[in-house]
Design a protein around this motif. Structure first.
Motif, short mmCIF file in Angstrom:
data_model
loop_
_atom_site.label_atom_id
_atom_site.label_comp_id
_atom_site.label_asym_id
_atom_site.label_seq_id
_atom_site.Cartn_x
_atom_site.Cartn_y
_atom_site.Cartn_z
N GLN A 107 0.52 -1.32 0.42
CA GLN A 107 0.24 0.14 -0.02
C GLN A 107 0.60 1.01 0.36
O GLN A 107 1.21 2.49 -0.40
CB GLN A 107 -0.67 0.04 1.21
N GLY A 108 1.95 1.55 0.33
CA GLY A 108 2.87 2.36 0.50
C GLY A 108 3.31 3.06 -0.97
O GLY A 108 3.39 3.35 -1.63
N VAL A 109 4.45 1.72 -1.31
CA VAL A 109 5.33 1.91 -2.74
C VAL A 109 4.45 1.65 -3.20
O VAL A 109 4.96 2.46 -4.61
CB VAL A 109 6.73 0.81 -1.26
N LEU A 110 4.23 0.06 -3.71
CA LEU A 110 3.66 -0.13 -4.98
C LEU A 110 2.02 0.18 -5.29
O LEU A 110 2.68 1.49 -6.57
CB LEU A 110 3.16 -1.58 -5.12
N SER A 111 1.69 1.43 -4.19
CA SER A 111 0.83 1.86 -4.57
C SER A 111 0.69 3.33 -5.09
O SER A 111 0.62 3.95 -5.93
CB SER A 111 -0.79 1.61 -3.27
N GLY A 112 2.11 4.02 -4.47
CA GLY A 112 2.28 5.05 -4.55
C GLY A 112 2.88 4.90 -5.70
O GLY A 112 2.98 6.27 -6.74
N ILE A 113 3.75 4.05 -6.36
CA ILE A 113 4.58 4.78 -7.52
C ILE A 113 3.63 4.60 -8.57
O ILE A 113 3.22 5.00 -9.70
CB ILE A 113 5.11 3.32 -7.55
N GLY A 114 2.28 3.57 -8.21
CA GLY A 114 1.29 3.88 -9.21
C GLY A 114 0.60 4.87 -9.58
O GLY A 114 -0.04 5.27 -10.93
N ASN A 115 0.04 5.58 -8.72
CA ASN A 115 -0.84 6.75 -8.20
C ASN A 115 0.66 7.65 -9.40
O ASN A 115 0.02 8.51 -10.18
CB ASN A 115 -0.72 6.83 -6.94
N SER A 116 1.93 7.49 -8.80
CA SER A 116 2.48 8.67 -9.35
C SER A 116 2.22 8.40 -10.94
O SER A 116 2.40 9.32 -12.25
CB SER A 116 4.02 8.64 -8.56
N LEU A 117 2.65 7.42 -11.71
CA LEU A 117 2.66 6.72 -12.48
C LEU A 117 1.34 7.51 -13.80
O LEU A 117 0.93 7.89 -14.85
CB LEU A 117 2.68 5.56 -13.19
N ILE A 118 -0.06 7.92 -13.29
CA ILE A 118 -1.49 8.36 -13.02
C ILE A 118 -1.14 9.95 -12.97
O ILE A 118 -2.09 10.72 -13.92
CB ILE A 118 -2.15 7.22 -12.99
N PHE A 119 -0.49 10.23 -11.74
CA PHE A 119 -1.35 11.41 -11.28
C PHE A 119 -1.12 12.68 -12.06
O PHE A 119 -1.72 13.71 -12.69
CB PHE A 119 -0.99 11.62 -10.09
N THR A 120 0.54 12.89 -12.80
CA THR A 120 0.77 13.94 -13.26
C THR A 120 0.53 13.45 -15.01
O THR A 120 -0.15 14.47 -15.61
CB THR A 120 2.79 13.99 -13.44
N PRO A 121 0.58 12.53 -15.79
CA PRO A 121 0.13 12.56 -17.36
C PRO A 121 -1.56 13.04 -16.95
O PRO A 121 -1.59 13.64 -18.42
CB PRO A 121 0.37 11.02 -17.16
N ALA A 122 -2.33 12.52 -16.31
CA ALA A 122 -2.94 12.80 -16.35
C ALA A 122 -3.75 14.37 -15.76
O ALA A 122 -4.94 14.70 -16.61
CB ALA A 122 -4.60 12.64 -15.31
N LEU A 123 -3.34 15.23 -15.33
CA LEU A 123 -3.44 16.17 -15.63
C LEU A 123 -2.55 17.38 -16.63
O LEU A 123 -2.90 18.11 -16.70
CB LEU A 123 -2.21 16.86 -14.44
N ALA A 124 -1.46 16.57 -17.10
CA ALA A 124 -0.38 16.94 -18.52
C ALA A 124 -1.20 16.79 -19.27
O ALA A 124 -0.79 18.28 -20.00
CB ALA A 124 0.73 16.21 -17.89
N VAL A 125 -1.72 16.12 -19.68
CA VAL A 125 -2.85 15.77 -21.07
C VAL A 125 -3.32 16.82 -21.28
O VAL A 125 -3.66 17.90 -22.38
CB VAL A 125 -3.35 14.38 -21.17
N MET A 126 -3.99 17.76 -20.03
CA MET A 126 -4.97 19.45 -20.21
C MET A 126 -4.68 19.91 -21.02
O MET A 126 -4.85 20.66 -21.50
CB MET A 126 -5.54 19.42 -19.19
N GLY A 127 -2.69 20.24 -21.10
CA GLY A 127 -2.23 20.95 -21.97
C GLY A 127 -2.73 20.81 -23.25
O GLY A 127 -1.45 21.56 -24.53
N HIS A 128 -2.41 19.75 -23.59
CA HIS A 128 -2.83 19.25 -24.92
C HIS A 128 -4.02 19.44 -25.82
O HIS A 128 -4.31 20.18 -27.09
CB HIS A 128 -2.70 17.86 -25.42
N TRP A 129 -5.15 20.22 -24.99
CA TRP A 129 -6.45 19.49 -25.40
C TRP A 129 -6.78 21.67 -24.78
O TRP A 129 -8.78 22.22 -25.89
CB TRP A 129 -7.51 18.68 -24.81
N PHE A 130 -6.89 21.94 -24.37
CA PHE A 130 -7.19 23.57 -23.67
C PHE A 130 -6.07 24.51 -23.25
O PHE A 130 -4.77 24.62 -22.82
CB PHE A 130 -7.65 23.02 -22.54
N GLN A 131 -6.14 25.40 -23.83
CA GLN A 131 -5.67 26.88 -23.34
C GLN A 131 -6.72 27.59 -22.84
O GLN A 131 -5.68 28.35 -21.39
CB GLN A 131 -5.26 27.14 -24.53
#
Length: 459
Positions: free
Chosen positions: A147-171
Motif C-alpha cells: 500500500q505504501g510503495v507499490l500503490s504510491g508508484i502506480g499513482n504517480s505514473l497516473i497522476f501527473t500525466p492525467a493532469l498534463a494531458v490537459m495542456g494538449h486540449w485546453f488553453q
C-alpha cells in the motif's frame, strides 16, 4: 509541465536535410525539429479526455484520500501491535511517492506520452489493492511494500500525466478543465470511504478492498480508453534529466517563500484526514457519523478545487491563496480544538475541506506567475520534491503526538496542526507583500488600483 505540450513538432525547412534514425543511430542524429504554435481546441474531444482524467484521479488519489478508513481499521484490528506513527507512515509514503515521482513521470510523459505510463500505473494501482486484501495481521512490512510503495508508484505514473494531458486540449479553458479533473480526486475521497465502510459492515475487510479494486479497475479501463494525447512526437526525443530539478528558483525570495510555505502546509494538511474519525469516536460521536467525516472533508473540497481558479483569474492568485490558507489554520484552532460533539466536529470537517483544498490547486498558479515559462515545469517539480518530503514526515510526526488517545494528546496534535498551517499562511503573506511592492515599483498605476491579477495554471 512544459509549454511544449501545447505545440506540435515539425521539420525546420531552413536547416539542412534531416537525417533518419536507424537502429544504431545516436540521439545526436535525431530529426531536427522546430516548434510550430497550434491552438488547442479548448473543447470537443477534449471533454472526453477530461472525463477520462477525472475517472483516473477518482480511482487513484481518491483511494489515497480514503486512507483514514484504512488507518482506523489497522489501528483497531490488523496492526494492533504497531504504533500510530507506523500506521500513519504507510499512508504518508503513498502521498509522498505521488509528489516525488511527479517530476520524473512528467518528463517521461513529455517524451513518450501515455502509451506506457497509464497502463502500467493502472496495473500497479489495481494490483496493490488486491494484494492489500491478502496482507497478514501485524505484519506492517507487507502493508508498507504493497500500500505504501507499490500503490504510491502506480499513482504517480497516473497522476501527473492525467493532469498534463490537459495542456494538449485546453488553453483558454485550461484552469476550468484542470479544476474538474482535480475534483475527481475529492469525489473519490467521498465515495471510497463510504463504500469501504458499507462493504466492511456487510462482508469483511479483505472482500471490501477486493470489491473496491474491481471498481478501480473499471474506472481505469475507461480512463485508458478515453485519455489521449494530441501532440505528435518524434523518434528523436530523449529525456534530459538535468532539467527536472531547477535550484535557480531559490534566487527569488518569493519562490523560496512559496517552497517553504508549501513544505509547512503539506506537513500538516493531511493530519485531519488521518485522525478526524478516531478523534470523533474518542469524543463520543456515533461511529456511523464518524465514518462519514472523511467523506465530508473530501466532498467539501470539490468546489474549492474548481472555484479558486476562477476567482484567482479575476482577483489575483495570492488574494485567494492567502485568506484560504489563514482560514485553514483558523478553523483548526477555533473549531477543531474545542469541538466535543457531533455538530462542531461535522462543522469543522466541512469547513476544513472547503478551505484547505484551495492551496493544493493554487500554489502552482502562483509559481507560474513568478517563473519564466521555460523553467516552470522544473521549478514546480523542485517545489513538489519538498512537498513529498513534507508528506512523508508530517503524519508520522503527528502520530507521535497521540501514542495513546487522550484529550491532552489530541489537543497537542490539533495545536501543532493549526500553528503549522498558520505559519505557512504567514510566509505566503510575506510573499504577497513582496509581490505587491514589486508591482508598485514596476507599474504604479496598476498597483494603485490594488490589482495583482495573474494567470492560473493550477495542477
Amino acid at each position: 509541465m512544459s509549454d511544449c505540450l501545447d505545440i506540435p513538432l515539425e521539420y525546420n525547412p531552413s536547416s539542412s536535410p534531416p537525417r533518419s534514425i536507424d537502429d544504431t543511430g545516436s540521439a545526436s542524429d535525431a530529426l531536427e525539429v522546430r516548434l510550430i504554435p497550434d491552438e488547442p481546441p479548448d473543447g470537443g474531444k477534449g471533454w472526453l479526455v477530461v472525463f477520462g482524467s477525472t475517472l483516473a484521479l477518482f480511482a487513484t488519489t481518491g483511494v489515497i484520500n480514503a486512507y483514514g478508513v484504512f488507518q482506523s481499521y489497522y489501528t483497531k484490528v490488523l496492526l494492533t501491535q504497531s504504533t500510530s506513527t507506523t500506521i500513519a507512515l504507510i499512508g504518508a509514503l503513498q502521498i509522498s511517492l505521488v509528489y516525488a515521482g511527479g517530476p520524473i513521470t512528467g518528463k517521461l510523459f513529455d517524451v513518450y506520452g501515455l502509451n506506457i505510463l497509464l497502463p502500467l500505473g493502472s496495473l500497479l494501482v489495481v494490483l496493490s489493492l488486491v494484494l492489500v486484501s491478502f496482507c497478514k495481521a501485524n505484519q506492517p512490512y507487507q502493508f508498507f511494500l504493497v500500500q505504501g510503495v507499490l500503490s504510491g508508484i502506480g499513482n504517480s505514473l497516473i497522476f501527473t500525466p492525467a493532469l498534463a494531458v490537459m495542456g494538449h486540449w485546453f488553453q483558454k479553458r485550461r484552469a476550468y478543465a484542470l479544476g474538474i479533473v482535480v475534483a475527481g480526486s475529492s469525489l473519490g475521497g467521498v465515495v471510497y470511504p463510504i463504500m469501504l465502510q458499507h462493504l466492511m459492515n456487510r462482508f469483511d475487510f479483505a472482500w471490501a478492498v477486493r470489491i473496491s479494486s474491481f471498481v478501480t479497475l473499471g474506472c481505469l479501463i475507461v480512463a485508458n480508453l478515453t485519455i489521449q494525447t494530441r501532440i505528435r512526437r518524434t523518434k528523436g526525443n530523449k529525456i534530459n534529466f538535468s532539467t527536472i530539478i531547477d535550484l535557480n528558483g531559490f534566487n527569488d525570495i518569493c519562490y523560496t517563500l512559496a517552497t517553504v510555505s508549501s513544505f509547512l502546509y503539506f506537513y500538516a494538511l493531511f493530519i485531519p484526514y488521518f485522525y478526524i474519525e478516531e478523534y470523533a469516536v474518542y469524543n463520543g460521536v456515533s461511529p456511523v457519523i464518524a465514518s462519514y467525516l472523511l467523506a465530508i472533508i473530501n466532498g467539501c473540497g470539490i468546489p474549492s478545487r474548481i472555484i479558486p481558479g476562477f476567482l484567482g483569474d479575476r482577483f489575483g492568485v495570492l488574494q485567494i491563496l492567502v485568506p484560504s490558507t489563514i482560514l485553514s489554520g483558523g478553523v483548526v484552532l477555533a473549531i477543531w480544538l474545542p469541538a466535543k460533539g457531533d455538530i462542531p466536529i461535522v462543522l469543522f470537517s466541512a469547513l476544513y475541506g472547503l478551505f484547505s483544498s484551495s492551496f493544493v490547486s493554487m500554489i502552482p498558479a502562483y509559481v507560474a506567475t513568478i517563473t519564466p515559462v521555460e523553467s516552470f515545469g522544473a521549478r514546480l517539480g523542485t517545489l513538489y520534491f519538498f512537498v513529498a518530503v513534507a508528506c512523508l514526515a508530517g503524519t508520522p510526526t503527528a502520530g507521535a503526538f497521540v501514542p495513546k488517545f487522550t484529550e491532552q494528546n489530541f489537543s497537542s496534535l490539533i495545536i501543532f496542526t493549526g500553528v503549522i498551517l498558520l505559519s505557512a499562511a504567514a510566509l505566503m503573506g510575506v510573499a504577497y507583500w513582496i509581490t505587491l511592492r514589486r508591482q508598485r515599483k514596476d507599474n504604479p498605476d496598476l498597483a494603485s488600483r490594488g490589482v495583482t491579477r495573474t494567470c492560473t495554471l493550477g495542477l
